[in-house]
Design an enzyme around this catalytic site. Sequence first.
Site, mmCIF file in Angstrom:
data_model
loop_
_atom_site.group_PDB
_atom_site.id
_atom_site.type_symbol
_atom_site.label_atom_id
_atom_site.label_comp_id
_atom_site.label_asym_id
_atom_site.label_seq_id
_atom_site.Cartn_x
_atom_site.Cartn_y
_atom_site.Cartn_z
ATOM 1 C CG ASN A 149 14.985 12.902 -30.184
ATOM 2 O OD1 ASN A 149 15.476 13.374 -29.156
ATOM 3 N ND2 ASN A 149 14.814 13.616 -31.271
ATOM 4 C CD GLU A 244 19.736 23.962 -29.090
ATOM 5 O OE1 GLU A 244 19.169 23.797 -30.187
ATOM 6 O OE2 GLU A 244 20.675 24.758 -28.948
ATOM 7 C CB CYS A 278 14.807 18.308 -33.146
ATOM 8 S SG CYS A 278 16.596 18.195 -33.285
HETATM 9 P P1 NAP Z 1 9.521 16.657 -23.713
HETATM 10 O O1 NAP Z 1 8.254 15.933 -23.447
HETATM 11 O O2 NAP Z 1 9.477 18.139 -23.737
HETATM 12 O O3 NAP Z 1 10.557 16.125 -22.619
HETATM 13 C C1 NAP Z 1 11.905 16.526 -22.604
HETATM 14 C C2 NAP Z 1 12.445 16.468 -21.191
HETATM 15 O O4 NAP Z 1 11.784 17.449 -20.389
HETATM 16 C C3 NAP Z 1 12.210 15.128 -20.489
HETATM 17 O O5 NAP Z 1 13.333 14.809 -19.694
HETATM 18 C C4 NAP Z 1 10.982 15.423 -19.626
HETATM 19 O O6 NAP Z 1 10.868 14.570 -18.505
HETATM 20 C C5 NAP Z 1 11.289 16.849 -19.193
HETATM 21 N N1 NAP Z 1 10.126 17.601 -18.716
HETATM 22 C C6 NAP Z 1 8.818 17.371 -18.963
HETATM 23 N N2 NAP Z 1 8.045 18.289 -18.321
HETATM 24 C C7 NAP Z 1 8.885 19.127 -17.661
HETATM 25 C C8 NAP Z 1 8.710 20.266 -16.824
HETATM 26 N N3 NAP Z 1 7.494 20.740 -16.543
HETATM 27 N N4 NAP Z 1 9.800 20.882 -16.331
HETATM 28 C C9 NAP Z 1 11.039 20.420 -16.601
HETATM 29 N N5 NAP Z 1 11.271 19.327 -17.383
HETATM 30 C C10 NAP Z 1 10.213 18.694 -17.914
HETATM 31 O O7 NAP Z 1 10.149 16.198 -25.102
HETATM 32 P P2 NAP Z 1 10.298 14.711 -25.701
HETATM 33 O O8 NAP Z 1 8.971 14.219 -26.146
HETATM 34 O O9 NAP Z 1 11.122 13.874 -24.782
HETATM 35 O O10 NAP Z 1 11.228 14.995 -26.965
HETATM 36 C C11 NAP Z 1 10.739 15.287 -28.238
HETATM 37 C C12 NAP Z 1 10.830 16.766 -28.526
HETATM 38 O O11 NAP Z 1 12.169 17.223 -28.386
HETATM 39 C C13 NAP Z 1 10.454 17.075 -29.969
HETATM 40 O O12 NAP Z 1 9.682 18.241 -30.000
HETATM 41 C C14 NAP Z 1 11.795 17.305 -30.640
HETATM 42 O O13 NAP Z 1 11.753 18.080 -31.811
HETATM 43 C C15 NAP Z 1 12.553 17.973 -29.536
HETATM 44 N N6 NAP Z 1 13.998 17.880 -29.763
HETATM 45 C C16 NAP Z 1 14.694 19.017 -30.035
HETATM 46 C C17 NAP Z 1 16.057 18.934 -30.319
HETATM 47 C C18 NAP Z 1 16.878 20.157 -30.625
HETATM 48 O O14 NAP Z 1 18.101 20.084 -30.490
HETATM 49 N N7 NAP Z 1 16.287 21.266 -31.020
HETATM 50 C C19 NAP Z 1 16.684 17.687 -30.310
HETATM 51 C C20 NAP Z 1 15.925 16.556 -30.018
HETATM 52 C C21 NAP Z 1 14.576 16.655 -29.729
HETATM 53 P P3 NAP Z 1 9.918 13.265 -18.577
HETATM 54 O O15 NAP Z 1 10.538 12.362 -19.584
HETATM 55 O O16 NAP Z 1 9.952 12.739 -17.208
HETATM 56 O O17 NAP Z 1 8.561 13.750 -19.000
#
Ligand code: NAP
Length: 470
Positions: A149, A244, A278
Amino acid sequence: MDMLIGGKHISSDDLEDVTNPYDGTVIDTVPIAHRQTADLAIQEANNAKYDLFEMSAFKVSNKLFNVVEKLKENREDFAKLLTLEVGKPINESLVELDRSIETLKLAAEEAKRIHGESVPLDAGLNGKGFFAFTQRLPLGVVAAITPFNYPLNLTIHKIAPAIACKNAVIIKPPTQAPLTVMKFAELLNEEFPDGIVNTVTGYGSEVGDYLVTSADVNKISFTGSVTTGLMISQKAGMKKVTLELGGNDPVVVLKDADIEKAVRGVINGAFLNAGQVCMGVKRIIVEDDISKEFAEKLVEETEKLVMGNPLDKSTTLGTLISEKAAIQVEETVNNAVQKGAKILSGGHRDGAFYEATVIDDVTTDMDLVVNETFGPVAPIIHVNSVEEAIKVANDTDYGLQAGVFTNDYYNAMRCAQEIEAGTVFVNKQSTFRTDNMPFGGFKNSGVGKEGIKYAVEEMTKTKLIGLNLR
Ligand code: NAP
Protein backbone atom coordinates in the site's frame (compact mmCIF):
# COMPACT_ATOMS: atom_id res chain seq x y z
CA MET A 1 13.07 -5.30 -13.78
CA ASP A 2 15.84 -7.53 -12.44
CA MET A 3 16.79 -8.15 -8.83
CA LEU A 4 19.90 -6.52 -7.43
CA ILE A 5 22.14 -8.94 -5.53
CA GLY A 6 25.75 -8.21 -4.62
CA GLY A 7 25.71 -5.33 -7.11
CA LYS A 8 24.67 -7.59 -10.02
CA HIS A 9 21.39 -7.71 -11.89
CA ILE A 10 19.87 -11.15 -11.54
CA SER A 11 16.78 -12.68 -13.09
CA SER A 12 15.03 -16.05 -12.87
CA ASP A 13 13.48 -18.58 -15.23
CA ASP A 14 10.13 -17.71 -13.68
CA LEU A 15 8.75 -14.23 -14.22
CA GLU A 16 5.63 -12.53 -12.91
CA ASP A 17 3.74 -9.68 -14.57
CA VAL A 18 3.23 -6.51 -12.60
CA THR A 19 -0.09 -5.10 -13.78
CA ASN A 20 -1.75 -1.72 -13.52
CA PRO A 21 -4.93 -2.27 -11.47
CA TYR A 22 -6.63 0.60 -13.33
CA ASP A 23 -6.59 -0.94 -16.82
CA GLY A 24 -4.98 -4.36 -16.42
CA THR A 25 -2.00 -3.51 -18.66
CA VAL A 26 1.36 -5.10 -17.89
CA ILE A 27 3.81 -2.47 -16.62
CA ASP A 28 6.83 -4.77 -16.30
CA THR A 29 7.82 -8.25 -15.16
CA VAL A 30 9.85 -9.28 -12.13
CA PRO A 31 11.74 -12.51 -11.44
CA ILE A 32 10.12 -15.04 -9.15
CA ALA A 33 13.16 -16.07 -7.17
CA HIS A 34 13.47 -19.24 -5.15
CA ARG A 35 15.32 -20.20 -1.98
CA GLN A 36 18.69 -20.50 -3.70
CA THR A 37 18.57 -16.87 -4.81
CA ALA A 38 17.46 -15.70 -1.37
CA ASP A 39 20.46 -17.60 -0.02
CA LEU A 40 22.78 -15.84 -2.46
CA ALA A 41 21.46 -12.47 -1.26
CA ILE A 42 22.08 -13.50 2.36
CA GLN A 43 25.69 -14.47 1.52
CA GLU A 44 26.34 -11.24 -0.40
CA ALA A 45 24.90 -9.13 2.40
CA ASN A 46 27.01 -10.95 4.99
CA ASN A 47 30.16 -10.46 2.92
CA ALA A 48 29.47 -6.77 2.35
CA LYS A 49 28.44 -5.74 5.87
CA TYR A 50 32.08 -5.26 6.92
CA ASP A 51 32.60 -2.65 4.17
CA LEU A 52 29.83 -0.56 5.66
CA PHE A 53 31.04 -1.12 9.22
CA GLU A 54 34.42 0.35 8.22
CA MET A 55 32.81 3.50 6.81
CA SER A 56 32.67 6.57 9.05
CA ALA A 57 29.31 7.88 10.23
CA PHE A 58 30.20 11.09 8.39
CA LYS A 59 30.51 9.21 5.11
CA VAL A 60 27.36 7.11 5.62
CA SER A 61 25.39 10.27 6.37
CA ASN A 62 26.75 12.08 3.28
CA LYS A 63 25.94 9.12 1.06
CA LEU A 64 22.39 8.98 2.36
CA PHE A 65 22.09 12.72 1.69
CA ASN A 66 23.30 12.07 -1.88
CA VAL A 67 20.47 9.56 -2.32
CA VAL A 68 18.05 12.20 -1.00
CA GLU A 69 19.14 14.49 -3.85
CA LYS A 70 18.79 11.70 -6.44
CA LEU A 71 15.31 10.84 -5.23
CA LYS A 72 14.34 14.52 -5.39
CA GLU A 73 15.59 14.72 -9.00
CA ASN A 74 13.53 11.66 -9.95
CA ARG A 75 10.46 12.49 -7.84
CA GLU A 76 7.99 12.70 -10.74
CA ASP A 77 9.15 9.45 -12.41
CA PHE A 78 8.98 7.52 -9.15
CA ALA A 79 5.50 8.92 -8.41
CA LYS A 80 4.23 7.88 -11.84
CA LEU A 81 5.55 4.35 -11.42
CA LEU A 82 3.96 4.14 -7.97
CA THR A 83 0.59 5.18 -9.36
CA LEU A 84 0.85 2.67 -12.19
CA GLU A 85 1.57 -0.28 -9.92
CA VAL A 86 -0.64 0.60 -6.92
CA GLY A 87 -3.52 2.52 -8.55
CA LYS A 88 -3.28 5.42 -6.10
CA PRO A 89 -4.04 8.95 -7.37
CA ILE A 90 -0.92 10.72 -8.66
CA ASN A 91 -1.24 13.50 -6.07
CA GLU A 92 -1.11 10.88 -3.31
CA SER A 93 1.94 9.25 -4.95
CA LEU A 94 3.68 12.63 -4.98
CA VAL A 95 2.95 12.94 -1.25
CA GLU A 96 4.43 9.46 -0.72
CA LEU A 97 7.53 10.64 -2.59
CA ASP A 98 7.80 13.76 -0.42
CA ARG A 99 7.47 11.66 2.70
CA SER A 100 10.04 9.17 1.38
CA ILE A 101 12.51 12.02 0.81
CA GLU A 102 11.82 13.26 4.34
CA THR A 103 12.26 9.77 5.83
CA LEU A 104 15.56 9.36 4.04
CA LYS A 105 16.73 12.79 5.22
CA LEU A 106 15.86 11.91 8.83
CA ALA A 107 17.99 8.75 8.47
CA ALA A 108 20.89 10.71 6.97
CA GLU A 109 20.74 13.02 10.01
CA GLU A 110 20.36 10.14 12.47
CA ALA A 111 23.47 8.41 11.07
CA LYS A 112 25.52 11.03 12.95
CA ARG A 113 23.76 10.51 16.27
CA ILE A 114 24.30 6.79 16.91
CA HIS A 115 26.25 6.47 20.12
CA GLY A 116 26.25 4.85 23.53
CA GLU A 117 26.53 6.42 26.96
CA SER A 118 28.78 6.25 29.98
CA VAL A 119 27.51 3.95 32.71
CA PRO A 120 28.22 4.59 36.42
CA LEU A 121 29.18 1.07 37.51
CA ASP A 122 30.03 2.52 40.91
CA ALA A 123 26.30 2.88 41.53
CA GLY A 124 26.25 -0.94 41.81
CA LEU A 125 27.75 -3.21 44.43
CA ASN A 126 31.55 -3.60 43.94
CA GLY A 127 31.48 -1.30 40.91
CA LYS A 128 33.84 1.34 42.26
CA GLY A 129 36.89 2.11 40.18
CA PHE A 130 35.48 1.32 36.76
CA PHE A 131 35.07 3.53 33.75
CA ALA A 132 32.35 1.98 31.60
CA PHE A 133 30.50 2.95 28.49
CA THR A 134 28.18 1.40 25.93
CA GLN A 135 28.47 1.23 22.16
CA ARG A 136 25.60 0.80 19.72
CA LEU A 137 26.66 -1.73 17.10
CA PRO A 138 24.96 -2.85 13.88
CA LEU A 139 23.19 -6.20 13.96
CA GLY A 140 24.66 -7.30 10.63
CA VAL A 141 21.98 -8.13 8.04
CA VAL A 142 18.46 -6.73 8.17
CA ALA A 143 15.71 -8.17 5.96
CA ALA A 144 12.89 -5.76 5.12
CA ILE A 145 9.60 -7.38 4.12
CA THR A 146 7.04 -4.84 3.00
CA PRO A 147 3.40 -4.48 1.83
CA PHE A 148 1.83 -3.05 -1.31
CA ASN A 149 0.00 0.00 0.00
CA TYR A 150 2.89 2.43 0.66
CA PRO A 151 5.68 0.34 -0.83
CA LEU A 152 8.31 3.05 -1.12
CA ASN A 153 8.02 4.98 2.12
CA LEU A 154 7.45 1.88 4.22
CA THR A 155 10.54 0.23 2.75
CA ILE A 156 12.62 3.38 3.34
CA HIS A 157 11.38 3.35 6.96
CA LYS A 158 13.30 0.08 7.29
CA ILE A 159 16.31 0.23 5.03
CA ALA A 160 17.32 3.85 5.64
CA PRO A 161 17.70 3.48 9.43
CA ALA A 162 19.26 0.03 8.89
CA ILE A 163 21.97 1.53 6.67
CA ALA A 164 22.32 4.61 8.91
CA CYS A 165 23.44 2.26 11.69
CA LYS A 166 25.59 0.26 9.25
CA ASN A 167 23.61 -2.89 8.51
CA ALA A 168 23.48 -4.52 5.09
CA VAL A 169 19.91 -4.97 3.85
CA ILE A 170 17.86 -7.45 1.86
CA ILE A 171 14.56 -6.15 0.57
CA LYS A 172 11.67 -8.49 -0.17
CA PRO A 173 9.16 -6.17 -1.85
CA PRO A 174 5.44 -6.96 -2.26
CA THR A 175 4.78 -9.11 -5.34
CA GLN A 176 1.88 -6.89 -6.42
CA ALA A 177 3.88 -3.64 -6.32
CA PRO A 178 7.65 -4.26 -6.34
CA LEU A 179 8.87 -1.82 -8.99
CA THR A 180 9.24 1.52 -7.20
CA VAL A 181 11.22 -0.13 -4.42
CA MET A 182 13.48 -1.99 -6.88
CA LYS A 183 14.16 1.26 -8.73
CA PHE A 184 15.00 2.94 -5.42
CA ALA A 185 17.42 0.14 -4.48
CA GLU A 186 19.38 0.99 -7.65
CA LEU A 187 19.83 4.58 -6.43
CA LEU A 188 21.12 3.38 -3.07
CA ASN A 189 23.47 0.91 -4.74
CA GLU A 190 25.13 3.73 -6.70
CA GLU A 191 26.33 5.16 -3.37
CA PHE A 192 27.09 2.11 -1.23
CA PRO A 193 29.41 -0.88 -1.76
CA ASP A 194 27.95 -3.82 -3.70
CA GLY A 195 26.01 -6.20 -1.46
CA ILE A 196 24.89 -3.57 1.04
CA VAL A 197 21.53 -3.25 -0.73
CA ASN A 198 19.94 -6.37 -2.22
CA THR A 199 16.48 -7.07 -3.57
CA VAL A 200 14.84 -10.47 -3.75
CA THR A 201 11.52 -10.73 -5.56
CA GLY A 202 9.31 -13.78 -5.38
CA TYR A 203 6.54 -15.09 -3.20
CA GLY A 204 6.52 -14.24 0.47
CA SER A 205 5.61 -17.81 1.33
CA GLU A 206 8.89 -19.00 -0.23
CA VAL A 207 11.63 -16.34 -0.29
CA GLY A 208 10.08 -14.29 2.56
CA ASP A 209 9.90 -17.43 4.66
CA TYR A 210 13.51 -18.32 3.79
CA LEU A 211 14.74 -14.92 5.03
CA VAL A 212 12.66 -15.25 8.20
CA THR A 213 14.05 -18.67 9.09
CA SER A 214 17.68 -18.14 8.05
CA ALA A 215 20.19 -18.05 10.90
CA ASP A 216 22.34 -15.68 8.81
CA VAL A 217 19.80 -12.87 8.88
CA ASN A 218 19.97 -10.87 12.10
CA LYS A 219 16.72 -8.97 12.00
CA ILE A 220 13.35 -9.10 10.29
CA SER A 221 11.63 -5.78 9.90
CA PHE A 222 8.15 -6.61 8.65
CA THR A 223 5.15 -4.52 7.68
CA GLY A 224 1.99 -6.30 6.57
CA SER A 225 -1.00 -8.25 7.75
CA VAL A 226 -1.53 -9.74 11.20
CA THR A 227 -1.74 -13.26 9.70
CA THR A 228 1.71 -13.02 8.11
CA GLY A 229 3.13 -11.19 11.13
CA LEU A 230 2.04 -13.95 13.50
CA MET A 231 3.61 -16.57 11.25
CA ILE A 232 6.88 -14.61 11.17
CA SER A 233 6.99 -14.20 14.94
CA GLN A 234 6.60 -17.97 15.35
CA LYS A 235 9.35 -18.83 12.87
CA ALA A 236 12.01 -16.16 13.36
CA GLY A 237 14.00 -17.97 16.04
CA MET A 238 16.83 -16.05 17.76
CA LYS A 239 16.68 -12.89 15.71
CA LYS A 240 15.20 -9.49 16.40
CA VAL A 241 11.78 -8.87 14.88
CA THR A 242 9.77 -5.71 14.40
CA LEU A 243 6.18 -6.20 13.30
CA GLU A 244 4.13 -3.29 11.95
CA LEU A 245 0.75 -4.91 11.36
CA GLY A 246 -2.83 -4.11 10.49
CA GLY A 247 -5.17 -1.67 12.16
CA ASN A 248 -8.86 -1.21 12.87
CA ASP A 249 -8.56 2.39 13.96
CA PRO A 250 -11.44 4.14 15.67
CA VAL A 251 -12.33 7.79 15.38
CA VAL A 252 -14.55 8.93 18.23
CA VAL A 253 -16.77 11.96 17.56
CA LEU A 254 -18.32 13.31 20.76
CA LYS A 255 -21.36 15.58 20.89
CA ASP A 256 -19.37 18.78 21.55
CA ALA A 257 -16.99 18.19 18.59
CA ASP A 258 -16.40 20.57 15.72
CA ILE A 259 -18.42 18.47 13.26
CA GLU A 260 -16.96 20.00 10.09
CA LYS A 261 -13.45 19.30 11.34
CA ALA A 262 -14.37 15.71 12.25
CA VAL A 263 -15.93 15.17 8.81
CA ARG A 264 -12.82 16.51 7.06
CA GLY A 265 -10.69 14.18 9.18
CA VAL A 266 -12.84 11.15 8.42
CA ILE A 267 -12.90 11.89 4.67
CA ASN A 268 -9.12 11.89 4.63
CA GLY A 269 -8.79 8.95 7.00
CA ALA A 270 -11.32 6.57 5.48
CA PHE A 271 -10.74 7.23 1.78
CA LEU A 272 -7.02 7.98 1.44
CA ASN A 273 -5.39 5.42 -0.89
CA ALA A 274 -8.87 3.94 -1.39
CA GLY A 275 -8.94 3.01 2.31
CA GLN A 276 -5.87 0.78 2.03
CA VAL A 277 -4.03 2.38 4.93
CA CYS A 278 -3.02 0.56 8.11
CA MET A 279 -3.90 3.63 10.22
CA GLY A 280 -6.98 4.41 8.08
CA VAL A 281 -10.22 5.32 9.83
CA LYS A 282 -12.00 1.98 9.97
CA ARG A 283 -14.65 2.65 12.68
CA ILE A 284 -16.42 5.97 13.28
CA ILE A 285 -17.91 6.00 16.75
CA VAL A 286 -20.37 8.89 17.01
CA GLU A 287 -22.48 10.15 19.92
CA ASP A 288 -26.15 9.82 19.03
CA ASP A 289 -27.04 13.49 19.66
CA ILE A 290 -25.01 14.56 16.63
CA SER A 291 -24.95 11.38 14.53
CA LYS A 292 -27.62 12.53 12.03
CA GLU A 293 -25.92 15.87 11.33
CA PHE A 294 -22.50 14.17 11.17
CA ALA A 295 -23.71 11.51 8.71
CA GLU A 296 -25.38 14.09 6.44
CA LYS A 297 -22.25 16.20 6.25
CA LEU A 298 -20.06 13.13 5.72
CA VAL A 299 -22.21 12.02 2.78
CA GLU A 300 -22.10 15.55 1.28
CA GLU A 301 -18.29 15.61 1.38
CA THR A 302 -17.90 11.96 0.28
CA GLU A 303 -19.89 12.65 -2.87
CA LYS A 304 -17.38 15.34 -3.88
CA LEU A 305 -14.63 12.71 -4.34
CA VAL A 306 -13.65 12.06 -7.95
CA MET A 307 -13.11 8.43 -8.93
CA GLY A 308 -11.12 7.99 -12.14
CA ASN A 309 -7.81 7.42 -13.87
CA PRO A 310 -5.22 7.59 -11.06
CA LEU A 311 -2.79 9.42 -13.36
CA ASP A 312 -5.29 12.26 -13.79
CA LYS A 313 -4.52 15.10 -11.37
CA SER A 314 -8.22 15.69 -10.63
CA THR A 315 -8.71 12.10 -9.39
CA THR A 316 -9.10 11.80 -5.62
CA LEU A 317 -10.15 8.14 -5.41
CA GLY A 318 -8.12 5.52 -7.27
CA THR A 319 -8.48 1.77 -7.54
CA LEU A 320 -7.79 -0.88 -4.98
CA ILE A 321 -4.70 -2.99 -5.54
CA SER A 322 -6.71 -5.57 -7.56
CA GLU A 323 -10.21 -6.53 -8.59
CA LYS A 324 -9.99 -9.42 -6.12
CA ALA A 325 -9.39 -6.95 -3.28
CA ALA A 326 -12.35 -4.82 -4.43
CA ILE A 327 -14.64 -7.87 -4.54
CA GLN A 328 -13.64 -8.70 -0.98
CA VAL A 329 -14.62 -5.21 0.20
CA GLU A 330 -17.91 -5.42 -1.73
CA GLU A 331 -18.77 -8.73 -0.06
CA THR A 332 -17.96 -7.43 3.41
CA VAL A 333 -20.17 -4.35 2.92
CA ASN A 334 -23.02 -6.44 1.48
CA ASN A 335 -22.78 -8.78 4.44
CA ALA A 336 -23.14 -5.83 6.86
CA VAL A 337 -26.18 -4.61 4.90
CA GLN A 338 -27.79 -8.05 5.20
CA LYS A 339 -27.34 -7.77 8.95
CA GLY A 340 -29.07 -4.37 9.14
CA ALA A 341 -26.52 -1.67 8.24
CA LYS A 342 -27.64 1.07 5.79
CA ILE A 343 -25.58 2.40 2.89
CA LEU A 344 -25.94 6.21 2.81
CA SER A 345 -23.62 6.74 -0.16
CA GLY A 346 -21.60 4.56 -2.56
CA GLY A 347 -21.64 0.78 -2.28
CA HIS A 348 -20.88 -0.10 -5.91
CA ARG A 349 -17.90 -1.77 -7.52
CA ASP A 350 -16.49 -1.45 -11.02
CA GLY A 351 -13.49 -3.74 -11.65
CA ALA A 352 -10.80 -2.76 -9.12
CA PHE A 353 -12.70 0.44 -8.20
CA TYR A 354 -14.96 0.51 -5.17
CA GLU A 355 -16.96 3.68 -4.50
CA ALA A 356 -16.29 5.74 -1.39
CA THR A 357 -18.99 4.29 0.85
CA VAL A 358 -20.66 5.69 3.96
CA ILE A 359 -22.52 3.03 5.90
CA ASP A 360 -24.67 3.76 8.95
CA ASP A 361 -26.19 1.71 11.80
CA VAL A 362 -23.17 -0.56 11.93
CA THR A 363 -22.97 -2.78 15.02
CA THR A 364 -19.85 -4.09 16.67
CA ASP A 365 -20.54 -7.72 15.74
CA MET A 366 -20.43 -7.10 11.97
CA ASP A 367 -17.37 -8.46 10.11
CA LEU A 368 -17.00 -5.03 8.52
CA VAL A 369 -15.68 -3.69 11.86
CA VAL A 370 -14.56 -6.87 13.61
CA ASN A 371 -11.81 -7.42 11.04
CA GLU A 372 -9.69 -4.91 9.18
CA THR A 373 -11.64 -3.82 6.07
CA PHE A 374 -9.00 -2.63 3.60
CA GLY A 375 -11.11 -0.44 1.32
CA PRO A 376 -12.83 2.97 1.04
CA VAL A 377 -15.56 2.42 3.61
CA ALA A 378 -16.69 4.70 6.46
CA PRO A 379 -18.77 2.64 8.93
CA ILE A 380 -20.73 4.65 11.54
CA ILE A 381 -21.40 3.09 14.96
CA HIS A 382 -23.76 4.95 17.33
CA VAL A 383 -23.04 5.37 21.05
CA ASN A 384 -24.67 7.29 23.89
CA SER A 385 -21.80 8.38 26.10
CA VAL A 386 -18.06 8.85 26.29
CA GLU A 387 -17.83 5.67 28.39
CA GLU A 388 -19.58 3.66 25.70
CA ALA A 389 -17.41 5.27 23.00
CA ILE A 390 -14.22 4.16 24.78
CA LYS A 391 -15.61 0.67 25.35
CA VAL A 392 -16.47 0.30 21.64
CA ALA A 393 -13.12 1.79 20.58
CA ASN A 394 -11.32 -0.86 22.65
CA ASP A 395 -13.57 -3.71 21.50
CA THR A 396 -11.09 -4.96 18.91
CA ASP A 397 -7.98 -7.12 18.66
CA TYR A 398 -6.12 -4.22 17.06
CA GLY A 399 -4.55 -1.09 18.57
CA LEU A 400 -2.61 0.91 16.00
CA GLN A 401 -3.79 4.53 16.20
CA ALA A 402 -6.98 6.38 17.18
CA GLY A 403 -8.55 9.84 16.85
CA VAL A 404 -10.94 11.70 19.13
CA PHE A 405 -12.91 14.80 18.15
CA THR A 406 -14.15 16.82 21.13
CA ASN A 407 -13.78 20.29 22.60
CA ASP A 408 -14.11 19.03 26.15
CA TYR A 409 -10.70 18.93 27.76
CA TYR A 410 -11.61 16.22 30.29
CA ASN A 411 -13.20 13.90 27.74
CA ALA A 412 -10.25 14.43 25.40
CA MET A 413 -7.78 13.39 28.10
CA ARG A 414 -9.98 10.53 29.22
CA CYS A 415 -10.17 9.09 25.69
CA ALA A 416 -6.44 9.69 25.13
CA GLN A 417 -5.58 7.77 28.28
CA GLU A 418 -8.12 4.96 28.06
CA ILE A 419 -8.10 4.05 24.37
CA GLU A 420 -5.64 1.18 23.87
CA ALA A 421 -3.58 2.25 20.85
CA GLY A 422 0.03 3.13 20.03
CA THR A 423 -1.05 6.70 19.28
CA VAL A 424 -4.16 8.71 20.15
CA PHE A 425 -4.69 12.06 18.45
CA VAL A 426 -7.12 14.65 19.77
CA ASN A 427 -8.98 16.64 17.11
CA LYS A 428 -7.17 14.74 14.38
CA GLN A 429 -8.03 11.49 12.65
CA SER A 430 -5.96 8.36 13.29
CA THR A 431 -4.60 8.61 9.76
CA PHE A 432 -1.74 10.93 10.54
CA ARG A 433 1.95 10.29 10.93
CA THR A 434 5.12 12.31 10.81
CA ASP A 435 8.11 10.22 9.85
CA ASN A 436 10.09 10.98 13.00
CA MET A 437 7.43 10.00 15.53
CA PRO A 438 7.42 6.63 17.31
CA PHE A 439 5.00 4.58 15.24
CA GLY A 440 3.73 1.13 16.08
CA GLY A 441 0.65 -0.45 17.55
CA PHE A 442 -0.51 -2.25 20.65
CA LYS A 443 -2.29 -5.62 20.76
CA ASN A 444 -2.33 -7.44 17.40
CA SER A 445 -1.20 -4.30 15.56
CA GLY A 446 2.40 -5.11 16.19
CA VAL A 447 5.61 -5.30 18.15
CA GLY A 448 8.27 -2.58 18.23
CA LYS A 449 8.39 0.95 16.86
CA GLU A 450 9.45 2.67 13.68
CA GLY A 451 10.18 6.38 13.10
CA ILE A 452 13.86 6.72 12.27
CA LYS A 453 15.36 7.19 15.75
CA TYR A 454 13.18 4.37 17.16
CA ALA A 455 13.95 2.04 14.25
CA VAL A 456 17.69 2.61 14.79
CA GLU A 457 17.26 1.53 18.44
CA GLU A 458 15.75 -1.73 17.20
CA MET A 459 18.45 -2.27 14.55
CA THR A 460 21.48 -1.98 16.84
CA LYS A 461 22.82 -4.05 19.71
CA THR A 462 24.33 -2.57 22.85
CA LYS A 463 27.80 -3.58 24.03
CA LEU A 464 29.23 -2.51 27.39
CA ILE A 465 32.96 -1.91 27.73
CA GLY A 466 34.32 -1.58 31.27
CA LEU A 467 37.84 -0.49 32.22
CA ASN A 468 39.02 -1.48 35.68
CA LEU A 469 41.05 1.57 36.74
CA ARG A 470 42.10 0.21 40.12
P1 NAP B 1 0.81 -9.26 3.54
O1 NAP B 1 -0.03 -10.12 2.67
O2 NAP B 1 1.02 -9.69 4.94
O3 NAP B 1 2.20 -9.10 2.76
C1 NAP B 1 3.23 -8.27 3.24
C2 NAP B 1 4.57 -8.80 2.77
O4 NAP B 1 4.83 -10.07 3.39
C3 NAP B 1 4.65 -9.05 1.26
O5 NAP B 1 5.93 -8.69 0.79
C4 NAP B 1 4.42 -10.56 1.17
O6 NAP B 1 4.96 -11.13 -0.01
C5 NAP B 1 5.19 -11.03 2.40
N1 NAP B 1 4.82 -12.37 2.86
C6 NAP B 1 3.69 -13.06 2.62
N2 NAP B 1 3.74 -14.28 3.22
C7 NAP B 1 4.94 -14.36 3.87
C8 NAP B 1 5.59 -15.35 4.66
N3 NAP B 1 5.00 -16.52 4.92
N4 NAP B 1 6.81 -15.08 5.16
C9 NAP B 1 7.42 -13.90 4.91
N5 NAP B 1 6.85 -12.92 4.15
C10 NAP B 1 5.63 -13.14 3.64
O7 NAP B 1 0.22 -7.78 3.60
P2 NAP B 1 -0.34 -6.87 2.40
O8 NAP B 1 -1.67 -7.37 1.98
O9 NAP B 1 0.72 -6.65 1.38
O10 NAP B 1 -0.50 -5.47 3.15
C11 NAP B 1 -1.67 -5.06 3.80
C12 NAP B 1 -1.54 -5.22 5.29
O11 NAP B 1 -0.42 -4.50 5.78
C13 NAP B 1 -2.74 -4.63 6.02
O12 NAP B 1 -3.10 -5.48 7.07
C14 NAP B 1 -2.21 -3.32 6.56
O13 NAP B 1 -2.90 -2.80 7.66
C15 NAP B 1 -0.80 -3.69 6.89
N6 NAP B 1 0.05 -2.50 6.99
C16 NAP B 1 0.56 -2.16 8.20
C17 NAP B 1 1.31 -0.99 8.32
C18 NAP B 1 1.90 -0.55 9.63
O14 NAP B 1 2.84 0.24 9.62
N7 NAP B 1 1.41 -1.02 10.76
C19 NAP B 1 1.54 -0.20 7.19
C20 NAP B 1 1.01 -0.61 5.97
C21 NAP B 1 0.27 -1.78 5.86
P3 NAP B 1 4.01 -11.39 -1.29
O15 NAP B 1 3.60 -10.04 -1.77
O16 NAP B 1 4.88 -12.11 -2.22
O17 NAP B 1 2.84 -12.20 -0.80
